[in-house]
Design a protein around this motif. Structure first.
Motif, short mmCIF file in Angstrom:
data_model
loop_
_atom_site.label_atom_id
_atom_site.label_comp_id
_atom_site.label_asym_id
_atom_site.label_seq_id
_atom_site.Cartn_x
_atom_site.Cartn_y
_atom_site.Cartn_z
N ILE A 16 7.11 3.06 -8.85
CA ILE A 16 6.62 2.16 -7.80
C ILE A 16 5.79 2.93 -6.77
O ILE A 16 5.63 2.48 -5.64
CB ILE A 16 7.78 1.43 -7.10
N GLU A 17 5.28 4.10 -7.17
CA GLU A 17 4.55 4.94 -6.21
C GLU A 17 3.29 4.24 -5.69
O GLU A 17 3.00 4.29 -4.49
CB GLU A 17 4.18 6.26 -6.86
N LEU A 18 2.53 3.59 -6.56
CA LEU A 18 1.31 2.93 -6.12
C LEU A 18 1.62 1.76 -5.19
O LEU A 18 0.92 1.55 -4.19
CB LEU A 18 0.52 2.43 -7.34
N ILE A 19 2.69 1.01 -5.49
CA ILE A 19 3.08 -0.09 -4.60
C ILE A 19 3.51 0.47 -3.24
O ILE A 19 3.22 -0.12 -2.20
CB ILE A 19 4.22 -0.92 -5.22
N ALA A 20 4.18 1.61 -3.26
CA ALA A 20 4.59 2.24 -2.00
C ALA A 20 3.39 2.67 -1.19
O ALA A 20 3.39 2.57 0.05
CB ALA A 20 5.50 3.43 -2.29
N VAL A 21 2.34 3.14 -1.85
CA VAL A 21 1.11 3.51 -1.13
C VAL A 21 0.50 2.28 -0.47
O VAL A 21 0.02 2.34 0.67
CB VAL A 21 0.12 4.18 -2.11
N PHE A 22 0.52 1.14 -1.18
CA PHE A 22 0.02 -0.09 -0.57
C PHE A 22 0.82 -0.43 0.70
O PHE A 22 0.27 -0.89 1.69
CB PHE A 22 0.12 -1.25 -1.56
N GLY A 23 2.14 -0.21 0.63
CA GLY A 23 2.97 -0.48 1.80
C GLY A 23 2.60 0.40 2.97
O GLY A 23 2.52 -0.05 4.12
N LEU A 24 2.37 1.69 2.70
CA LEU A 24 2.02 2.62 3.77
C LEU A 24 0.69 2.25 4.42
O LEU A 24 0.58 2.18 5.65
CB LEU A 24 1.95 4.04 3.21
N ILE A 25 -0.34 1.98 3.61
CA ILE A 25 -1.65 1.69 4.19
C ILE A 25 -1.67 0.34 4.90
O ILE A 25 -2.38 0.17 5.89
CB ILE A 25 -2.75 1.78 3.12
N LEU A 26 -0.86 -0.63 4.43
CA LEU A 26 -0.81 -1.91 5.13
C LEU A 26 -0.07 -1.78 6.46
O LEU A 26 -0.41 -2.47 7.43
CB LEU A 26 -0.13 -2.97 4.26
N LEU A 27 0.93 -0.92 6.52
CA LEU A 27 1.60 -0.68 7.79
C LEU A 27 0.64 -0.06 8.80
O LEU A 27 0.59 -0.46 9.97
CB LEU A 27 2.81 0.24 7.59
N LEU A 28 -0.14 0.92 8.37
CA LEU A 28 -1.10 1.54 9.27
C LEU A 28 -2.26 0.59 9.58
O LEU A 28 -2.81 0.61 10.69
CB LEU A 28 -1.63 2.83 8.65
N PHE A 29 -2.64 -0.24 8.62
CA PHE A 29 -3.68 -1.24 8.87
C PHE A 29 -3.23 -2.22 9.95
O PHE A 29 -4.01 -2.58 10.84
CB PHE A 29 -4.00 -1.99 7.58
N SER A 30 -1.98 -2.65 9.91
CA SER A 30 -1.46 -3.55 10.95
C SER A 30 -1.45 -2.88 12.31
O SER A 30 -1.72 -3.52 13.32
CB SER A 30 -0.04 -4.01 10.57
N LEU A 31 -1.14 -1.59 12.34
CA LEU A 31 -1.18 -0.86 13.60
C LEU A 31 -2.60 -0.83 14.17
O LEU A 31 -2.81 -1.05 15.36
CB LEU A 31 -0.67 0.57 13.39
#
Length: 480
Positions: free
Chosen positions: A58-73
Protein backbone atom coordinates in the motif's frame (compact mmCIF):
# COMPACT_ATOMS: atom_id res chain seq x y z
CA UNK A 1 -1.71 -13.30 -3.24
CA UNK A 2 -4.91 -12.65 -5.15
CA UNK A 3 -6.60 -9.28 -5.27
CA UNK A 4 -9.54 -10.59 -3.25
CA UNK A 5 -7.31 -11.44 -0.30
CA UNK A 6 -5.68 -8.00 -0.47
CA UNK A 7 -9.06 -6.33 -0.36
CA UNK A 8 -10.18 -8.44 2.61
CA UNK A 9 -7.02 -7.59 4.56
CA UNK A 10 -7.35 -3.88 3.87
CA UNK A 11 -11.01 -3.94 4.84
CA UNK A 12 -10.26 -5.73 8.12
CA UNK A 13 -7.52 -3.25 9.01
CA UNK A 14 -9.77 -0.27 8.33
CA UNK A 15 -12.65 -1.73 10.36
CA UNK A 16 -10.30 -2.38 13.28
CA UNK A 17 -9.03 1.18 12.94
CA UNK A 18 -12.62 2.41 13.17
CA UNK A 19 -13.34 0.39 16.33
CA UNK A 20 -10.15 1.44 18.09
CA UNK A 21 -10.67 5.00 16.88
CA UNK A 22 -14.09 5.14 18.53
CA UNK A 23 -12.56 3.88 21.78
CA UNK A 24 -9.70 6.36 21.50
CA UNK A 25 -12.11 9.27 21.12
CA UNK A 26 -13.50 8.45 24.58
CA UNK A 27 -10.15 9.41 26.15
CA UNK A 28 -9.38 12.21 23.72
CA UNK A 29 -6.89 10.27 21.58
CA UNK A 30 -6.83 11.41 17.92
CA UNK A 31 -6.95 8.91 15.09
CA UNK A 32 -3.29 9.30 14.04
CA UNK A 33 -1.69 6.96 16.62
CA UNK A 34 -4.62 4.54 16.24
CA UNK A 35 -3.76 3.95 12.59
CA UNK A 36 -0.08 3.50 13.49
CA UNK A 37 -0.86 0.99 16.26
CA UNK A 38 -3.09 -1.04 13.93
CA UNK A 39 -0.29 -1.10 11.37
CA UNK A 40 2.20 -2.17 14.05
CA UNK A 41 -0.04 -5.03 15.18
CA UNK A 42 -0.52 -6.17 11.58
CA UNK A 43 3.19 -5.89 10.79
CA UNK A 44 4.82 -9.11 9.56
CA UNK A 45 7.58 -8.52 12.15
CA UNK A 46 5.27 -9.03 15.14
CA UNK A 47 3.24 -12.11 14.28
CA UNK A 48 0.50 -10.97 16.68
CA UNK A 49 -2.08 -10.52 13.95
CA UNK A 50 -3.28 -13.30 11.63
CA UNK A 51 -2.54 -11.23 8.57
CA UNK A 52 0.22 -11.50 5.98
CA UNK A 53 0.44 -7.97 4.70
CA UNK A 54 3.54 -6.09 3.56
CA UNK A 55 4.06 -2.34 3.83
CA UNK A 56 5.04 -2.08 0.18
CA UNK A 57 1.61 -3.33 -0.89
CA UNK A 58 0.00 0.00 0.00
CA UNK A 59 3.03 2.26 -0.40
CA UNK A 60 1.62 4.20 -3.37
CA UNK A 61 -1.71 4.73 -1.58
CA UNK A 62 0.23 5.97 1.45
CA UNK A 63 2.05 8.47 -0.76
CA UNK A 64 -1.32 9.76 -1.96
CA UNK A 65 -2.30 10.22 1.69
CA UNK A 66 0.85 12.18 2.47
CA UNK A 67 0.56 14.55 -0.50
CA UNK A 68 -3.16 15.13 0.10
CA UNK A 69 -2.46 16.01 3.73
CA UNK A 70 0.14 18.56 2.64
CA UNK A 71 -2.13 19.77 -0.16
CA UNK A 72 -4.87 20.49 2.41
CA UNK A 73 -2.36 22.41 4.50
CA UNK A 74 -1.45 24.56 1.51
CA UNK A 75 -5.11 25.04 0.66
CA UNK A 76 -5.78 26.40 4.17
CA UNK A 77 -2.64 28.53 4.18
CA UNK A 78 -3.41 32.23 4.72
CA UNK A 79 -0.91 33.79 2.37
CA UNK A 80 -2.03 37.34 3.20
CA UNK A 81 -1.17 36.76 6.84
CA UNK A 82 2.11 35.13 5.89
CA UNK A 83 3.29 37.79 3.43
CA UNK A 84 2.25 40.61 5.74
CA UNK A 85 4.34 39.09 8.54
CA UNK A 86 6.97 37.29 6.47
CA UNK A 87 9.90 38.79 8.36
CA UNK A 88 8.54 37.83 11.77
CA UNK A 89 7.57 34.34 10.59
CA UNK A 90 11.02 33.76 9.13
CA UNK A 91 12.53 34.79 12.43
CA UNK A 92 10.07 32.54 14.29
CA UNK A 93 10.63 29.52 12.06
CA UNK A 94 14.38 30.03 11.98
CA UNK A 95 14.53 30.32 15.76
CA UNK A 96 12.47 27.16 16.18
CA UNK A 97 14.65 25.17 13.79
CA UNK A 98 17.87 26.53 15.30
CA UNK A 99 16.91 25.67 18.88
CA UNK A 100 15.58 22.18 18.17
CA UNK A 101 18.13 21.04 15.61
CA UNK A 102 21.09 22.58 17.42
CA UNK A 103 20.37 20.76 20.66
CA UNK A 104 19.31 17.68 18.67
CA UNK A 105 22.76 17.54 17.08
CA UNK A 106 24.38 17.90 20.51
CA UNK A 107 22.19 15.04 21.75
CA UNK A 108 23.25 12.92 18.77
CA UNK A 109 26.91 13.53 19.57
CA UNK A 110 26.33 12.50 23.19
CA UNK A 111 24.83 9.20 22.02
CA UNK A 112 28.22 8.35 20.50
CA UNK A 113 27.06 6.73 17.26
CA UNK A 114 29.09 9.03 15.02
CA UNK A 115 29.01 12.51 13.43
CA UNK A 116 26.87 11.54 10.45
CA UNK A 117 24.44 9.71 12.74
CA UNK A 118 24.28 12.82 14.94
CA UNK A 119 23.37 14.89 11.89
CA UNK A 120 20.53 12.48 11.11
CA UNK A 121 19.32 12.44 14.74
CA UNK A 122 19.26 16.25 14.71
CA UNK A 123 16.85 16.13 11.77
CA UNK A 124 14.72 13.44 13.41
CA UNK A 125 14.29 15.30 16.70
CA UNK A 126 14.30 18.85 15.34
CA UNK A 127 11.75 18.78 12.50
CA UNK A 128 7.98 18.69 12.98
CA UNK A 129 5.61 16.48 11.01
CA UNK A 130 3.61 18.57 8.55
CA UNK A 131 1.16 15.72 7.99
CA UNK A 132 0.41 15.21 11.69
CA UNK A 133 0.24 18.96 12.31
CA UNK A 134 -2.29 19.32 9.50
CA UNK A 135 -4.35 16.42 10.80
CA UNK A 136 -4.37 17.77 14.36
CA UNK A 137 -5.33 21.31 13.35
CA UNK A 138 -8.28 19.89 11.43
CA UNK A 139 -9.38 17.33 14.02
CA UNK A 140 -9.08 19.73 16.96
CA UNK A 141 -10.83 22.48 14.96
CA UNK A 142 -8.08 25.03 15.51
CA UNK A 143 -7.74 26.37 11.98
CA UNK A 144 -9.42 29.60 13.11
CA UNK A 145 -7.36 29.95 16.31
CA UNK A 146 -5.24 33.03 16.90
CA UNK A 147 -1.98 31.06 16.97
CA UNK A 148 -2.70 28.94 13.86
CA UNK A 149 -1.20 31.39 11.28
CA UNK A 150 1.98 31.45 13.36
CA UNK A 151 2.05 27.62 13.50
CA UNK A 152 1.48 27.36 9.76
CA UNK A 153 4.17 29.94 9.11
CA UNK A 154 6.66 28.07 11.27
CA UNK A 155 5.66 24.81 9.57
CA UNK A 156 6.22 26.28 6.11
CA UNK A 157 9.61 27.65 7.12
CA UNK A 158 10.45 24.26 8.64
CA UNK A 159 9.37 22.45 5.47
CA UNK A 160 11.48 24.75 3.32
CA UNK A 161 14.40 24.17 5.65
CA UNK A 162 13.94 20.39 5.67
CA UNK A 163 13.97 20.40 1.86
CA UNK A 164 17.38 22.08 1.92
CA UNK A 165 18.48 19.89 4.82
CA UNK A 166 17.49 16.68 3.00
CA UNK A 167 19.42 17.77 -0.08
CA UNK A 168 22.52 18.43 2.04
CA UNK A 169 22.15 15.21 4.05
CA UNK A 170 21.74 13.18 0.87
CA UNK A 171 25.01 14.57 -0.41
CA UNK A 172 26.79 14.01 2.93
CA UNK A 173 25.57 10.43 3.21
CA UNK A 174 26.51 9.67 -0.38
CA UNK A 175 30.08 10.79 0.21
CA UNK A 176 30.12 13.44 -2.54
CA UNK A 177 32.47 16.36 -2.09
CA UNK A 178 31.86 18.47 -5.23
CA UNK A 179 30.44 21.91 -4.48
CA UNK A 180 28.80 22.80 -7.81
CA UNK A 181 26.28 19.91 -7.91
CA UNK A 182 25.09 20.91 -4.46
CA UNK A 183 24.79 24.57 -5.46
CA UNK A 184 22.88 23.66 -8.64
CA UNK A 185 20.39 21.47 -6.78
CA UNK A 186 19.75 24.10 -4.11
CA UNK A 187 19.35 26.84 -6.76
CA UNK A 188 16.72 24.81 -8.60
CA UNK A 189 14.84 24.18 -5.37
CA UNK A 190 14.81 27.87 -4.45
CA UNK A 191 13.69 28.86 -7.94
CA UNK A 192 10.79 26.40 -7.74
CA UNK A 193 9.69 27.84 -4.40
CA UNK A 194 9.90 31.43 -5.63
CA UNK A 195 7.91 30.69 -8.80
CA UNK A 196 5.11 28.88 -6.94
CA UNK A 197 4.77 31.49 -4.21
CA UNK A 198 4.79 34.28 -6.82
CA UNK A 199 2.05 32.51 -8.76
CA UNK A 200 -0.01 32.15 -5.60
CA UNK A 201 0.56 35.79 -4.69
CA UNK A 202 -0.20 37.48 -8.02
CA UNK A 203 -1.70 34.83 -10.31
CA UNK A 204 -4.95 33.99 -8.54
CA UNK A 205 -7.16 35.21 -11.40
CA UNK A 206 -5.16 33.33 -14.01
CA UNK A 207 -5.37 30.11 -12.00
CA UNK A 208 -9.13 30.56 -11.56
CA UNK A 209 -9.60 30.78 -15.31
CA UNK A 210 -7.48 27.68 -15.95
CA UNK A 211 -9.39 25.45 -13.50
CA UNK A 212 -12.85 26.80 -14.30
CA UNK A 213 -15.36 24.06 -15.13
CA UNK A 214 -18.95 23.25 -14.14
CA UNK A 215 -18.47 19.47 -14.27
CA UNK A 216 -17.70 18.21 -10.74
CA UNK A 217 -16.20 14.96 -11.97
CA UNK A 218 -13.76 16.66 -14.33
CA UNK A 219 -12.97 19.25 -11.68
CA UNK A 220 -12.02 16.51 -9.18
CA UNK A 221 -9.83 14.77 -11.74
CA UNK A 222 -8.14 18.08 -12.57
CA UNK A 223 -7.17 19.12 -9.04
CA UNK A 224 -6.09 15.58 -8.05
CA UNK A 225 -3.97 15.36 -11.19
CA UNK A 226 -2.33 18.70 -10.36
CA UNK A 227 -1.54 17.50 -6.83
CA UNK A 228 0.13 14.31 -8.07
CA UNK A 229 1.92 16.20 -10.88
CA UNK A 230 3.50 18.83 -8.64
CA UNK A 231 4.34 16.27 -5.97
CA UNK A 232 6.34 14.41 -8.59
CA UNK A 233 8.02 17.63 -9.72
CA UNK A 234 8.99 18.44 -6.16
CA UNK A 235 10.45 14.97 -5.68
CA UNK A 236 12.50 15.19 -8.86
CA UNK A 237 14.01 18.62 -8.21
CA UNK A 238 14.90 17.74 -4.62
CA UNK A 239 12.31 19.53 -2.44
CA UNK A 240 10.31 16.31 -1.67
CA UNK A 241 6.86 15.40 -2.94
CA UNK A 242 5.25 16.86 0.18
CA UNK A 243 6.57 20.36 -0.56
CA UNK A 244 5.39 20.13 -4.17
CA UNK A 245 1.87 19.19 -3.02
CA UNK A 246 1.88 21.97 -0.46
CA UNK A 247 2.87 24.60 -3.02
CA UNK A 248 0.16 23.64 -5.53
CA UNK A 249 -2.28 23.77 -2.61
CA UNK A 250 -1.19 27.35 -1.90
CA UNK A 251 -1.68 28.24 -5.57
CA UNK A 252 -5.15 26.69 -5.83
CA UNK A 253 -6.08 28.22 -2.48
CA UNK A 254 -5.54 31.65 -4.03
CA UNK A 255 -8.19 30.94 -6.69
CA UNK A 256 -11.93 31.52 -6.42
CA UNK A 257 -12.57 27.76 -6.31
CA UNK A 258 -11.01 27.17 -2.94
CA UNK A 259 -14.29 26.23 -1.23
CA UNK A 260 -15.26 23.82 -4.01
CA UNK A 261 -11.87 22.11 -3.85
CA UNK A 262 -12.14 21.71 -0.08
CA UNK A 263 -15.51 19.95 -0.34
CA UNK A 264 -13.99 17.35 -2.66
CA UNK A 265 -10.50 17.10 -1.15
CA UNK A 266 -11.43 16.55 2.51
CA UNK A 267 -12.99 13.06 2.09
CA UNK A 268 -10.10 11.96 -0.14
CA UNK A 269 -7.59 13.31 2.37
CA UNK A 270 -9.16 11.41 5.27
CA UNK A 271 -9.19 8.06 3.46
CA UNK A 272 -5.71 8.25 1.96
CA UNK A 273 -4.30 9.80 5.14
CA UNK A 274 -5.37 6.71 7.08
CA UNK A 275 -3.34 4.57 4.66
CA UNK A 276 -0.28 6.77 5.19
CA UNK A 277 -0.19 6.26 8.97
CA UNK A 278 -1.19 2.61 8.64
CA UNK A 279 1.73 2.01 6.29
CA UNK A 280 4.08 3.71 8.74
CA UNK A 281 3.10 1.24 11.48
CA UNK A 282 3.52 -1.73 9.16
CA UNK A 283 7.21 -0.86 8.64
CA UNK A 284 8.05 -1.05 12.37
CA UNK A 285 9.68 -4.01 14.15
CA UNK A 286 8.97 -4.20 17.88
CA UNK A 287 11.81 -6.69 18.52
CA UNK A 288 14.39 -3.98 17.89
CA UNK A 289 12.93 -1.45 20.34
CA UNK A 290 14.72 -2.84 23.39
CA UNK A 291 18.19 -1.74 22.26
CA UNK A 292 17.19 1.92 21.90
CA UNK A 293 14.40 2.44 24.44
CA UNK A 294 16.59 4.40 26.90
CA UNK A 295 17.87 6.78 24.26
CA UNK A 296 14.37 7.21 22.84
CA UNK A 297 12.92 8.16 26.23
CA UNK A 298 15.62 10.81 26.71
CA UNK A 299 14.93 12.11 23.21
CA UNK A 300 11.17 12.32 23.93
CA UNK A 301 11.70 14.30 27.15
CA UNK A 302 14.18 16.61 25.40
CA UNK A 303 11.78 17.20 22.50
CA UNK A 304 8.87 18.12 24.78
CA UNK A 305 11.04 20.46 26.87
CA UNK A 306 12.50 22.22 23.84
CA UNK A 307 9.12 22.62 22.18
CA UNK A 308 7.47 24.07 25.26
CA UNK A 309 10.28 26.62 25.53
CA UNK A 310 10.11 27.35 21.80
CA UNK A 311 6.32 27.65 21.82
CA UNK A 312 6.32 30.15 24.67
CA UNK A 313 9.07 32.19 23.00
CA UNK A 314 7.17 32.23 19.71
CA UNK A 315 3.98 33.33 21.46
CA UNK A 316 5.82 36.12 23.22
CA UNK A 317 7.40 37.23 19.95
CA UNK A 318 3.94 37.46 18.37
CA UNK A 319 2.44 39.14 21.45
CA UNK A 320 0.30 36.18 22.47
CA UNK A 321 -0.41 34.64 25.84
CA UNK A 322 0.31 31.44 27.73
CA UNK A 323 -2.55 29.46 26.19
CA UNK A 324 -1.46 30.26 22.63
CA UNK A 325 2.14 29.37 23.52
CA UNK A 326 1.19 25.95 24.88
CA UNK A 327 -1.11 25.32 21.90
CA UNK A 328 1.77 26.09 19.54
CA UNK A 329 4.16 23.83 21.45
CA UNK A 330 1.65 20.98 21.54
CA UNK A 331 1.06 21.14 17.78
CA UNK A 332 4.70 21.62 16.73
CA UNK A 333 6.02 18.87 19.02
CA UNK A 334 4.71 16.10 16.75
CA UNK A 335 7.24 14.14 14.70
CA UNK A 336 6.52 11.82 11.76
CA UNK A 337 7.18 11.44 8.07
CA UNK A 338 10.48 13.35 7.91
CA UNK A 339 11.91 11.09 10.60
CA UNK A 340 10.93 8.06 8.52
CA UNK A 341 12.56 9.55 5.41
CA UNK A 342 15.78 10.19 7.31
CA UNK A 343 15.78 6.65 8.71
CA UNK A 344 15.42 5.25 5.19
CA UNK A 345 18.31 7.40 3.95
CA UNK A 346 20.53 6.33 6.83
CA UNK A 347 19.94 2.62 6.21
CA UNK A 348 20.72 3.05 2.52
CA UNK A 349 23.96 4.87 3.41
CA UNK A 350 25.13 2.09 5.72
CA UNK A 351 24.94 4.07 8.98
CA UNK A 352 24.33 2.58 12.42
CA UNK A 353 21.52 0.01 12.23
CA UNK A 354 20.03 1.29 15.49
CA UNK A 355 18.82 4.44 13.71
CA UNK A 356 15.82 2.62 12.21
CA UNK A 357 14.36 1.24 15.47
CA UNK A 358 15.21 4.55 17.14
CA UNK A 359 13.20 6.43 14.51
CA UNK A 360 10.30 3.96 14.67
CA UNK A 361 9.88 3.95 18.45
CA UNK A 362 10.54 7.68 18.73
CA UNK A 363 7.88 8.58 16.19
CA UNK A 364 5.39 6.08 17.62
CA UNK A 365 5.72 7.54 21.12
CA UNK A 366 5.59 11.10 19.82
CA UNK A 367 2.54 10.28 17.69
CA UNK A 368 0.72 9.13 20.83
CA UNK A 369 1.97 11.64 23.41
CA UNK A 370 1.97 14.63 21.04
CA UNK A 371 -1.73 14.48 20.07
CA UNK A 372 -2.72 13.77 23.69
CA UNK A 373 -0.83 16.90 24.76
CA UNK A 374 -2.36 18.89 21.90
CA UNK A 375 -5.90 17.81 22.81
CA UNK A 376 -5.41 19.10 26.38
CA UNK A 377 -3.13 22.09 25.85
CA UNK A 378 -5.94 24.66 25.99
CA UNK A 379 -7.19 23.38 29.34
CA UNK A 380 -3.66 23.19 30.73
CA UNK A 381 -2.89 26.75 29.61
CA UNK A 382 -6.16 28.08 31.02
CA UNK A 383 -5.52 26.39 34.37
CA UNK A 384 -1.97 27.78 34.57
CA UNK A 385 -3.14 31.25 33.66
CA UNK A 386 -5.72 31.23 36.45
CA UNK A 387 -3.09 30.27 39.05
CA UNK A 388 -0.95 33.31 38.26
CA UNK A 389 -0.97 35.93 41.06
CA UNK A 390 -3.01 38.94 40.12
CA UNK A 391 -1.22 42.25 40.06
CA UNK A 392 -2.50 44.75 42.62
CA UNK A 393 -3.96 47.89 41.04
CA UNK A 394 -1.75 50.91 41.39
CA UNK A 395 -3.21 53.58 43.64
CA UNK A 396 -3.86 56.71 41.63
CA UNK A 397 -3.45 59.99 43.59
CA UNK A 398 -6.61 62.09 43.94
CA UNK A 399 -6.93 65.47 42.33
CA UNK A 400 -8.83 67.66 44.84
CA UNK A 401 -10.06 70.16 42.25
CA UNK A 402 -11.37 67.38 39.99
CA UNK A 403 -13.15 65.72 42.90
CA UNK A 404 -14.80 69.01 43.84
CA UNK A 405 -16.03 69.64 40.31
CA UNK A 406 -17.54 66.15 40.09
CA UNK A 407 -19.31 66.62 43.42
CA UNK A 408 -20.75 69.98 42.36
CA UNK A 409 -22.16 68.49 39.13
CA UNK A 410 -23.77 65.68 41.09
CA UNK A 411 -25.25 68.17 43.54
CA UNK A 412 -26.72 70.27 40.74
CA UNK A 413 -28.50 67.28 39.17
CA UNK A 414 -29.66 65.59 42.38
CA UNK A 415 -32.57 66.43 44.67
CA UNK A 416 -34.04 68.98 42.27
CA UNK A 417 -37.39 69.03 43.98
CA UNK A 418 -36.13 69.22 47.55
CA UNK A 419 -34.73 72.75 47.58
CA UNK A 420 -31.46 74.49 46.91
CA UNK A 421 -30.32 74.62 50.50
CA UNK A 422 -30.54 70.88 51.10
CA UNK A 423 -28.78 69.98 47.82
CA UNK A 424 -26.04 72.53 48.44
CA UNK A 425 -25.55 71.29 51.97
CA UNK A 426 -25.08 67.72 50.75
CA UNK A 427 -22.70 68.92 48.01
CA UNK A 428 -20.54 70.67 50.59
CA UNK A 429 -20.57 67.57 52.77
CA UNK A 430 -19.52 65.37 49.82
CA UNK A 431 -16.78 67.76 48.77
CA UNK A 432 -15.24 67.74 52.23
CA UNK A 433 -15.39 63.96 52.51
CA UNK A 434 -13.88 63.31 49.08
CA UNK A 435 -11.13 65.88 49.46
CA UNK A 436 -10.18 64.43 52.85
CA UNK A 437 -10.27 60.84 51.62
CA UNK A 438 -11.35 57.67 53.40
CA UNK A 439 -8.16 57.44 55.48
CA UNK A 440 -8.58 60.89 57.07
CA UNK A 441 -10.20 61.10 60.46
CA UNK A 442 -12.82 63.78 61.03
CA UNK A 443 -11.37 64.82 64.40
CA UNK A 444 -7.98 65.68 62.90
CA UNK A 445 -7.53 69.35 61.93
CA UNK A 446 -6.96 69.88 58.25
CA UNK A 447 -6.13 72.97 56.31
CA UNK A 448 -8.93 73.84 53.90
CA UNK A 449 -7.93 73.65 50.27
CA UNK A 450 -6.90 76.97 48.80
CA UNK A 451 -8.94 78.52 46.02
CA UNK A 452 -11.76 76.10 46.65
CA UNK A 453 -15.30 76.57 45.39
CA UNK A 454 -16.51 74.65 48.41
CA UNK A 455 -15.60 77.58 50.68
CA UNK A 456 -17.57 79.95 48.47
CA UNK A 457 -20.64 77.70 48.56
CA UNK A 458 -20.41 77.25 52.30
CA UNK A 459 -20.28 81.03 52.83
CA UNK A 460 -23.05 81.80 50.36
CA UNK A 461 -25.38 79.03 51.54
CA UNK A 462 -24.70 78.20 55.19
CA UNK A 463 -26.17 74.96 56.56
CA UNK A 464 -29.66 75.23 58.03
CA UNK A 465 -30.14 75.31 61.78
CA UNK A 466 -32.40 72.47 62.76
CA UNK A 467 -33.50 74.11 66.09
CA UNK A 468 -37.03 75.63 66.17
CA UNK A 469 -36.86 79.43 66.52
CA UNK A 470 -39.69 81.99 66.56
CA UNK A 471 -40.37 83.52 63.19
CA UNK A 472 -39.34 87.20 63.53
CA UNK A 473 -39.23 88.04 59.84
CA UNK A 474 -41.36 90.99 58.68
CA UNK A 475 -44.16 89.80 56.45
CA UNK A 476 -45.27 92.02 53.56
CA UNK A 477 -48.85 93.12 53.46
CA UNK A 478 -51.50 92.05 51.02
CA UNK A 479 -51.40 94.54 48.11
CA UNK A 480 -54.05 92.78 46.03
Amino acid sequence: MHIGEDLIILGVLLVISYILGRLGKLIGLPSIPIYMIVGLLASPHTGWFPLNFESADIELIAVFGLILLLFSLGLEFDQEEFFDNAGKLLISGGSYVLINMGLGFAFGMMVGWGTREALVIAGMTGTSSSAIITKLLIELRRLANKETPMILGVTVVGDIFIAIYLAIVSVVLSGKTEVWPIVLQLSIAFLFLIVMFSLARWGGRVVSRLVRTKDDELFTILFFGLVVLFAGIGEIIGVTDAIGAFLIGVVLGASTYRGKIERVAVPLRDVFGAFFFLNFGLALNMAEFGSVIGIVLIAVVMTFALNIISGLLLARLHRMGLVEGLNSAAILVNRGEFTLILATLSIGAGLDERLQPFAGLYVLLMAILGPLFAARSERIGTALRRTKPKAHPRKVPRDPLLVEEIALVEAATAEIGSGVDHGTQRAVQRVVEQVRGPDDKPDQPREPPTDSMADFIADRFPPEDTEQKPDTRERPGDYT
